[in-house]
Design a protein around this motif. Structure first.
Motif, PDB file in Angstrom:
ATOM      1  N   UNK A 187     -61.155 -23.794 -83.967  1.00 57.11           N
ATOM      2  CA  UNK A 187     -61.778 -23.692 -82.647  1.00 57.11           C
ATOM      3  C   UNK A 187     -61.192 -22.513 -81.866  1.00 57.11           C
ATOM      4  N   UNK A 188     -59.904 -22.206 -82.110  1.00 56.84           N
ATOM      5  CA  UNK A 188     -59.294 -21.052 -81.437  1.00 56.84           C
ATOM      6  C   UNK A 188     -59.973 -19.745 -81.839  1.00 56.84           C
ATOM      7  N   UNK A 189     -60.258 -19.623 -83.127  1.00 60.50           N
ATOM      8  CA  UNK A 189     -60.951 -18.409 -83.571  1.00 60.50           C
ATOM      9  C   UNK A 189     -62.332 -18.315 -82.925  1.00 60.50           C
ATOM     10  N   UNK A 190     -62.998 -19.454 -82.819  1.00 60.45           N
ATOM     11  CA  UNK A 190     -64.334 -19.462 -82.208  1.00 60.45           C
ATOM     12  C   UNK A 190     -64.234 -19.022 -80.747  1.00 60.45           C
ATOM     13  N   UNK A 191     -63.186 -19.501 -80.032  1.00 58.65           N
ATOM     14  CA  UNK A 191     -62.966 -19.066 -78.647  1.00 58.65           C
ATOM     15  C   UNK A 191     -62.743 -17.558 -78.568  1.00 58.65           C
ATOM     16  N   UNK A 192     -61.873 -17.047 -79.452  1.00 55.28           N
ATOM     17  CA  UNK A 192     -61.591 -15.601 -79.475  1.00 55.28           C
ATOM     18  C   UNK A 192     -62.871 -14.793 -79.659  1.00 55.28           C
TER      19      UNK A 192
END
Ligand SMILES: *Cc1c(COP(=O)(O)O)cnc(C)c1O
Length: 379
Positions: free
Chosen positions: A112-117
């Motif tokens: 999910x962090x990568x998706x946010x980035x």
């Protein structure tokens, strides 16, 4: 290139890579999975065989979709892929989103962090960014967990700025046709996918595509099979070998019964015998696990089609092999020796060293000359 000036004289080992065979393997896999699209996995420098030669070959054959692991690999092949997609399997590191966006490759996002980035990157650049999502379906390597997928489904805001090009997962046991994980992962992938926006899907690599059309979805991602590998245990993958690896004999020696061979004297001759010393070792990518102490079976090479087993330890630059079964007229200083080829297939070589052909392939070292065969132009 200076390489070709001295090629031949004093050369100790070469890898001959048949580019036409790679193109034909891709076509054969593409026919097998049609109407699904056949991509090509060219990570790790096309499994050590040379991405800058193999990517143009595959593109010319009609392949439009490429997968690499790292950003560096993506940057290397990007100029070679005019019209097509490059997927970055490692996804985003905390500092890489803008570089990935500038390069124009598609990150496979696993958290999910990568998706946010990536969402933030899209907002900043004010354009929709191409995106792939990796769902973990049981391998527990990369990929969104079932919980992550549920959270994303409840909060789909990132999809306002992201164009979802691919939803993928990866199988744990695809080489074994009746492994229970295959069905479990197929079900988990299907369920997770249904929670996400509609997008092309991909589950199968070289072995997965052999499990039948239920596993093909929209895109298949073979790597190893393109390079002639036969890892699937259920049937023969419709591909042919693409490489031969050879080294040369430096010396023929006679052993007396009781003589030992190599470091730590692990092999003792049970009788008088002839051995050959070859100009390749672990620095060339011959695994040390191919060594054979007395009473053990290790790796083997072939001389004019006759098998010659490894004796004692593989050392950095040299191996000793038993040439008792090789007719003497083939045993000359400088003669070619097959390390991988029709007798010592990639998969057998892997097995004999307690590993897999994949590892053998990706570890063949730059010390070997790489020679490419292609219709009308051998370089
Ligand atoms: C390496 C890799 C592939 C290709 O696997 P092969 O077994 O070589 O066909 C496909 N998908 C993912 C996610 C990979 O890591």
């Amino acid at each position: 290139m200076a390489d070709s000036l001295w090629l031949g004289a004093g050369e100790t080992g070469r890898i001959t890579i048949d580019l036409d065979a790679i193109a034909s393997n891709w076509q054969s896999l593409a026919d097998t999975v049609s109407p699904a699209l056949c991509a090509a996995v060219v990570k790790a420098d096309a499994y050590g065989l040379g991405a800058t030669r193999i990517v143009p070959t595959l593109a010319h054959a009609g392949c439009t979709t490429f997968f690499v692991a790292t950003l560096k690999e993506a940057a290397e092949i990007k100029p070679l892929v005019d019209e097509g997609q490059i997927y970055l399997l490692d996804g985003l590191l905390p500092d890489s989103a803008s570089t990935v966006a500038d390069l124009g490759v598609i990150p496979v996002l696993s958290t999910l962090d990568e998706i946010d980035d990536w969402h933030r990157q899209a907002e900043q650049s004010n354009k929709k960014l191409q995106t792939a999502l990796h769902i973990d379906s049981g391998l527990n390597r990369l990929g969104l967990s079932a919980g992550d997928v549920a959270r994303l489904a409840q909060n789909p805001a990132p999809f306002d700025t992201l164009k979802l090009d691919l939803v993928m997962s990866h199988l744990a046991s695809a080489d074994v046709p009746d492994a229970p994980e295959n069905q479990t992962q197929l079900t988990a992938f299907t369920l997770a996918r249904a929670l996400l926006p509609d997008a092309p899907a991909s589950l199968a690599a070289s072995d997965g595509l052999m499990l039948g059309s239920a596993f093909h979805f929209d895109v298949v991602r073979p790597g190893y099979a393109l390079y002639g590998g036969q890892a699937f245990q259920g049937a023969t993958t419709p591909v042919k070998p693409v490489l031969e690896v050879t080294t040369r004999i430096l010396q023929i020696r006679s052993l007396s019964r009781g003589d030992t061979v190599g470091y730590s004297a692990t092999y003792t001759a049970p009788r008088d015998m002839r051995i050959a010393i070859l100009a390749a070792g672990y620095a060339d990518g011959i695994p040390r696990t191919a060594s054979a102490a007395t009473g053990e079976t290790g790796g083997a090479v072939a001389i004019a089609g006759h098998v010659a087993p490894v004796l004692g330890r593989v050392s950095m630059d040299l191996i000793a092999v038993d040439v008792s079964q090789v007719p003497p007229h083939h045993l000359a200083r400088g003669a070619d020796v097959e390390i991988i080829g029709p007798t010592c297939t990639l998969d057998l070589v892997g097995k004999a060293a307690d590993t897999i052909g994949y590892e053998i392939l990706t570890r063949l070292s730059p010390r070997f000359e790489r020679v490419y065969l292609q219709k009308g132009a051998n370089t």
